[in-house]
Each structure stands twice: as C-alpha cells, then as structure tokens.
Design an enzyme around this catalytic site. Structure first.
Site, mmCIF file in Angstrom:
data_model
loop_
_atom_site.group_PDB
_atom_site.id
_atom_site.type_symbol
_atom_site.label_atom_id
_atom_site.label_comp_id
_atom_site.label_asym_id
_atom_site.label_seq_id
_atom_site.Cartn_x
_atom_site.Cartn_y
_atom_site.Cartn_z
ATOM 1 C CD GLU A 1 78.924 -92.610 33.083
ATOM 2 O OE1 GLU A 1 78.295 -92.003 34.624
ATOM 3 O OE2 GLU A 1 78.151 -92.251 31.795
ATOM 4 N NE ARG B 1 78.013 -97.266 20.122
ATOM 5 C CZ ARG B 1 78.232 -97.429 21.929
ATOM 6 N NH1 ARG B 1 77.487 -95.947 21.939
ATOM 7 N NH2 ARG B 1 78.960 -98.053 22.256
ATOM 8 C CE LYS C 1 81.680 -97.326 31.532
ATOM 9 N NZ LYS C 1 81.012 -96.616 30.495
#
Length: 794
Positions: free
Chosen positions: A290, A505, A515
């Site tokens: 993204e 992960r 973020k």
C-alpha cells in the site's frame, strides 16, 4: 547521594554513573536499595547488590519490585538462578545426525514468574516453588547426579581424557540440579573426573591441533547457519534454494485444485486450462504494498519471498501498488517502494496498480449484486466494527434496489459513511459480510475525480490476482482469516481463482514499524525523517550503510517459516558485518584526534604509505595515504600512566603506527592551561630494528575533516509498543544516547572521492557509510555497525 548509594552495593563508579543516566532504572534501583537497607542495615554485600541491580534492570512491571526485594532482603532469593532463571540444555538433533545437540534454554524463575502473572495478588506458594525458595540441594544429590552423567559418557572420557568437553558434563548435571550452586557442581565434576582419569599427563596438556580456517564467500557463509527466533539452528540453504518449491510444498501452476480448502466449481477446470494457456505454466507472484509509507524490514521478507519464489522457480513477479485508499497515498511512497525493491536486487516483471482495474472491478461489483451476492448497506462504521456486529437489516433488500443505490453511491449522492456495498459471506474468523466498496470524496492520484467510491482490500486483492493470473498469492499469516473470502469472491464471480498461501511475519525488537508511529517520531523531532538511520525502514537501513545483500541474507537466515519470527537487531548487524567485511575497503579515521609531532621524521616532506584495501587479500589492491611528521591518533590510544593490561601508547611504552613500518616513543607531553593533553612529541624508529611493540594503532596525516554520526538503539526496551513493558508509551522509551555526532573527526585522504552510500571499514572503529548530507570539503559518515557485536547488548 544516589551515586554513593549505587557504589555502596558494589557497582563501579562508571556503571553507577551509567545507571544514573537512565532515569527509570535509577529510580527503581534507589527504591530497591533503600528497602533492602531498611531490612539488612546500611552495609549490603556485593552479592545482594547484584541481585538488587538485576531486579531493577530486568523487572518489566515496577509494581512487583517491593515483593521481590523482600525475598532478597530475607535471604530467600540468594542467587541469580532463582531471580533470572538458569540456562538448561535441551536436546535438538545435530545437523546431519541423530545425535542430540544441547541448546541452552531459560528456565523460569522469579522475574519470569511475576511477568507471566500480572494480576495481583501473586500465589506465594506457587511463586516460591517456581524460584526454588527453601530448596536445599545436598552434597549427596550433587554427587549422585554427577556420577550418573560421568557414567553416561565414561567411554568417551576414557578415549579423549582431558580433551573431552567438560562443559557438556556440567550442562547435563545442572539440568538435573536446577537450584544447585554452579561452583559446587564444577568442583564435584573435577573431582570425579580426576578419580576416573588420574592426574593430567604430558599428552593431556598438549593443545589440540588447530583446524585451519577456510575463508568463505558471503554466499557460502549464508549456508552455514540459520537463525530462527534468536536461536542458532541447523544448516540452512540460501533463500533461493529454500524457495525452489521443495521446502514449501506449494501447488504447481494449474494444480490449484489440489490445495487444501480450494473450492472446485463446475467451471474450475476450464478456467485453469485458460489460465495455463495465458501463463504457459509459469509461476507468477506479486508484491502488493500500500503506497502510504516507506517499506520496513518486515517488507524485506515479503519482497524476498514474492520475488524470490518467482525467481527460484523460473517465474515472474508483479509489483502491484494497492492504491485504493487515496487520502493516505503520496507519490514519494510509490517512488520509494520501487527504489527499495530494485535496491534489494529485484526487477518487477511489470509495475501495476489496483487503480488500473477500477473499471473492471466496478463491473464485477454490479455482477455480484445481480447474482444476489452483494447488497448496499446503511449501517455506520461504528456499528459493524468487531467480530460480532448486529446483522444488517438491509441484507435481503431486492437486487434492483441495491443496483440503483450502488449507482447513486458512484454518482456521489451519499455522503461518506452513509452507504457501503457489502458481500454476503462469513469469513473464517467469524466476521460477517465484509465491505466491498465505500464512499470517499478524495481525488485519486491517478484517476483524479473519476471515482468517489473505492474498493476495499477484501474485494480488490483476489480479483487483481485473478486479472494478472497470479499462481501463488503469498501473504503474511494475519491474512489467513481472509483465505475463505478470497476463494469465495473469485468463485462467486466465476473467474480464475489463484491460491493464497500464508507465511510468518518478520518483526524486530527495539523498534517500531507502524507508519502512524513513525510519523509521530518524525513530528516530535525524535528522528529526522523516514530515512533516519536509527529506524528500520529500508530507506533508513540504506542510509545507515546496510548492504542489500546483508538484508537478503538476514531474510534467508530467518528462513521460510510459517511461524512469526521476532528477531534481535544484532542478528541483522551480524549479516551486515559478513558482507561489509568482503565489500568495504579499509581506511583510517580518528574520531577524537590527538596531535602527535614526530621530531625525528626521516624525510623532509610527507612519505607515501601503501595501505591494502583488504588486508586479508592483498590481490584486491592498495591505496596511498600521506605520512607526515604531524599525525593524529585517538585520544584514547594514549595514557600518561599505563595501567596493567594497557598496551597502547604511554611514556616508556612505544607503539607501532599501522602500515608505516615505524614505531613511536613519547618524548614530551604538552598540555593546555587546564592540564589536558593537547599534543605529544615523539621519536620514531624503523620497526625492523626496534623491539616489537605491544600494539599497533591507527592514525591519520594530512587528513580530511569530517563529521561522524554514531548510532545506538532508538528505544531502551525490546518491545517499546508493549504497555506492560513501557507503560508511558513508545515516545517515553526513547534512548537519549541513540545518536552521538562527532563534529571534528579526521579521515585519511584516500576517501576524498567517495560518493553517498559508499562504504568503508575504518580500521579498529567499525563500518561506515557516506551520508547524503556530505558536501564539498565536509564529508559525513554514518556508522553502520561496529567491528564486533557489543557484548553489553541484550
């Protein structure tokens, strides 16, 4: 007062001052010491002081401090084994054999017990059992346990005698005697071994012949060991070898239907046949970030996994931007993402965007409504959050009505949040009817004002995979709950259905990668920007000087795992050292210069000294540096009085200057008015006629001025986002010493033509990279890593 308090429990003055710089630690330790002194009196022995310090330093939740200190003060917790846990060997098969290899593991004790029982009050009896309060190990028990271990290894002991690994005996004995004193066990082992073998002979005293070290290339080194969740494990393959399909047991292109959970419809085989005709049976993957932030170390695994799996199996990988959320997306992120993919060594087969397919996605949304599989809903976002929202009263509204309302959504007749298009399915995690489209009056960076409705990830992702004929849709484990909706949507529309596969992960301790949190760090001035070298974004790692090969090797060492891996930063740093040792030419730099004048310099002008770029392999060339009568050395390489063990320059103790062939001896020490040493006058002697010195030090002469930035961890705790570890939030956990800027460092002139991101090993100091802030006449270097891992790091 605090300094005296801390030195009074046995801390050195340096350690006490270091503790005082950490406000949280010093406050806890002060409380602990005062409580203990009230029970035991002002004079605390060093063993008690060590236990108090370890309690304050390692305790996650301060509310249990008084409880633990009480046990220490009452002499019920007497050893660090009881406080912190003991290392116990646990068997693991050794590589290539069935024999067990003993790997240390931590047994829980007092600190671990209170961490894992956060709710008060604690069960005192259970706590005392967990950390050995009142347990008494008798000499007879120790003797019996050691005797059993020696009996087990008797044959090997008799064969190898004192060359046998006695640590193995110690480890096995301690595993049976959890709370026994280690010294007592060692004494018993030594005694019983002596009884079995007798005194050492001359043959026993001879050292085993050293095995010659074989120099490995970085590619060979990455095959040597795999690091998995912080443990050194068995031999591993390179990442490409791991991803060649055998390790993962993925389906072959066109054999999607063989995957567990894959839904086969009457049209599945025909669609797969068309798919194979288009792809030619080639593996196709995609990396779908993204574009609303900079990629971080966790994305490096995703990049390696997607691009690497395709490359390892002769396939292709798309870079597809998931640009369905226009209010958070910026052009700089698109550019940075592609830069980082290419920096890691991968070239996308094609660069695509979810927005490329907005028209097709909209057409399919209409078809989904017509098939009775989607409806327009007016529940608010707050109402449908979570896993048990109330059923939508509009779920069974007529198809024609939903088609008209969806058209009204597209024309902007509904405000944001007033209407959504929802799909009629229940996901694996129980979530019902996920949203497919929502209203957003935000212009899109690529489509402008064409759309005011945008698709969600749940709707977009599988359909974009279908359009691009992806064979293996690889994503992280948290998307496993969406696998059923992935299959459902493709089948509901009767289009080619790829297969979603999940992997673990990659997370790193001592950092944040969210973020939102990185933006907070930037806004508060804790870091300069997304590429601040203290962060673990990929742009930050590049700026700090990490080679892309090191990051890829790190991903290989983590391995192709389904489980989530949370790694220590020093494991990534170790990968960097391996690569930089082979890639970074040597240079000399001085961070805290001390002027040295050679009064009998052997030439009227500067000499040229040849320095090997890579001392271990001189075939890789040399560079020249000037050697003048004025040189600069590190301040710490000189002392007016040489302590025991100090080997560098001091009056009466000469040292060699690296690469020059000369040894210098102090003749005169020049000080300023405050008594600080500002210059040394020395004489030099050719090394071939002088006695060999105890040390050789680095130096610079006719140097370039430079700025050097020395980085440490940005956060003090392993998990700065964990409220139980850092109650004040991650911004309260910042390390005040995470950046030290040395403004007046000096570097030798061999680096004068270096460009941003060029890398060097500064001899004896570490690996450094040229920062983009460098200007003509003033270079800036970032320290990437030290030469060796700091043993003081957790």
């Amino acid at each position: 007062e605090a300094l005296g308090l801390f030195t009074g429990i046995g801390l050195s003055e340096a350690k006490a001052r270091e503790t005082l710089r950490n406000g949280a630690l010093s406050a806890l330790l002060r409380r602990a010491v005062l409580q203990a002194r009230s029970a035991l009196g002002p004079a605390l022995d060093k063993a008690t002081g060590t236990l108090l310090y370890n309690t304050a330093a390692r305790l996650k939740d301060p509310k249990h401090l008084g409880f633990l200190v009480g046990y220490i003060a009452r002499r019920e917790i007497l050893t660090d084994l009881q406080l912190s846990g003991t290392v116990r060997p646990r068997p693991r098969p050794a590589p290539g054999s069935g024999a067990p290899l003993f790997i240390p593991s931590l047994s829980p004790a007092a600190l671990e017990y209170v961490r894992s029982h956060p709710l008060e009050p604690l069960d005192v009896a259970d706590f005392e059992r967990a950390c050995g309060v009142g347990v008494c190990i008798t000499p007879e028990q120790i003797e019996e346990a050691v005797e059993a271990v020696i009996s087990k290894h008797r044959a090997e002991l008799l064969a190898e005698r004192y060359h046998f690994n006695m640590g193995l005996l110690m480890g096995e004995a301690r595993s049976q005697l959890r709370w026994a004193d280690g010294k007592t066990i060692k004494n018993e082992v030594d005694l019983q071994v002596l009884h079995l073998l007798g005194p050492k002979t001359e043959a026993d005293l001879e050292k085993k012949p050293k095995v010659a070290k074989v120099r490995l290339t970085p590619a060979e080194k990455q095959k040597v060991a795999v690091v998995e969740n912080g443990d050194m494990g068995a031999e591993t393959q390179s990442l490409l070898e791991q991803l060649r399909g055998e390790a993962l047991k993925f389906h072959k292109p066109g054999e999607n239907y063989k995957t567990e959970g894959y839904v086969v419809t009457p049209n599945t085989m025909a669609l797969l046949k068309q798919h194979l005709a288009i792809t030619g049976g080639q593996v196709r993957t995609r990396f779908p970030p993204e574009p609303n932030g900079i990629l971080h170390i966790g994305h490096a695994k995703a990049i390696n996994f997607n691009f690497g799996y395709a490359k390892a199996n002769g396939g292709v990988c798309f870079l597809r931007y998931d640009d369905t959320n226009p209010e958070k997306e910026e052009e700089k992120y698109f550019t940075a993402i592609r830069d980082m993919v290419e920096w890691l060594g991968y070239q996308p087969y094609a660069v695509t965007h979810a927005s490329d397919y907005f028209d097709q996605l909209y057409t399919w949304a209409l078809e989904l409504i017509r098939r009775g599989q989607a409806y327009v809903c007016h529940q608010k976002v707050e109402e449908i959050k979570g896993h048990n929202p109330p059923p939508s009263p509009w779920r069974d509204r007529p198809v024609e009505e939903s088609l008209l309302l969806f058209e009204d959504m597209r024309k902007g007749k509904f405000g944001e949040g007033e209407a959504t298009l929802r799909m009629k399915l229940v996901m694996e995690d129980g979530k019902m009817d996920p949203v497919a489209y929502r209203v957003k009056f935000t212009p899109h960076h690529r489509t402008g004002d064409k759309w005011c409705i945008y698709p969600t990830y749940d709707y977009t992702h599988c359909l974009c995979d279908s359009i691009e004929h992806i064979t293996h849709s690889l994503c992280t484990k948290e998307f496993q709950a969406r696998r059923s909706s992935y299959f459902w949507l493709c089948n509901a529309l009767d289009v080619y259905c790829p297969v979603q596969w999940e992997y673990g992960r990659l997370n790193l301790l001592y950092t944040v990668v969210s973020k939102r949190k990185i933006i907070r760090l930037v806004e508060t001035g804790a870091v300069r920007d997304w590429d601040d070298p203290r962060l673990f974004t990929l742009t930050a790692l590049r700026r700090r000087g990490f080679p892309p090969e090191a990051i890829n090797n790190f991903c290989a060492r983590v391995g192709v795992t389904v489980a989530q891996a949370t790694m220590e930063p020093h494991l990534l740093e170790a990968c960097a050292r391996e690569v930089l040792n082979e890639q970074a030419p040597r240079a000399m730099a001085v961070l805290e210069p001390l002027k040295v004048t050679i009064t009998n310099f052997p030439a009227p002008k500067a000499l040229e000294v040849l320095v090997p770029n890579f001392p271990a392999d001189e075939s890789r060339g040399f560079h020249k540096v000037p050697f003048h009568q004025t040189v600069y050395i590190e301040e710490t390489d000189f002392r007016e009085e040489a302590d025991k063990g100090y080997k560098r320059l001091a009056p009466g103790q000469p040292v060699g200057l690296r690469h020059t062939g000369y040894i210098i001896t102090v003749q005169n020490v020049i000080k300023d008015v405050s008594g600080r040493v500002i210059e040394l006058e020395v004489t030099c002697t050719k090394s071939d006629v002088a006695e060999k010195p105890k040390a050789f030090i680095h130096w610079v002469s006719v140097p370039l001025a430079c700025e050097v930035r020395l980085y440490e961890r940005l956060f003090l705790h392993k998990n700065p986002e964990d409220p139980s570890e850092v109650p004040g939030g991650f911004l309260s956990d910042l390390n005040p010493d995470s950046l030290r800027v040395v403004h007046n460092a000096l570097v030798d002139s061999s680096v004068h033509s270096a460009r941003p991101f060029d890398k060097f090993q500064f001899e004896r100091l570490g690996y450094f990279s040229v920062d983009p802030d460098s200007e003509q006449g003033k270079m800036v270097f970032n320290r990437t890593v030290t030469l060796k891992e700091d043993p003081g790091k957790a």
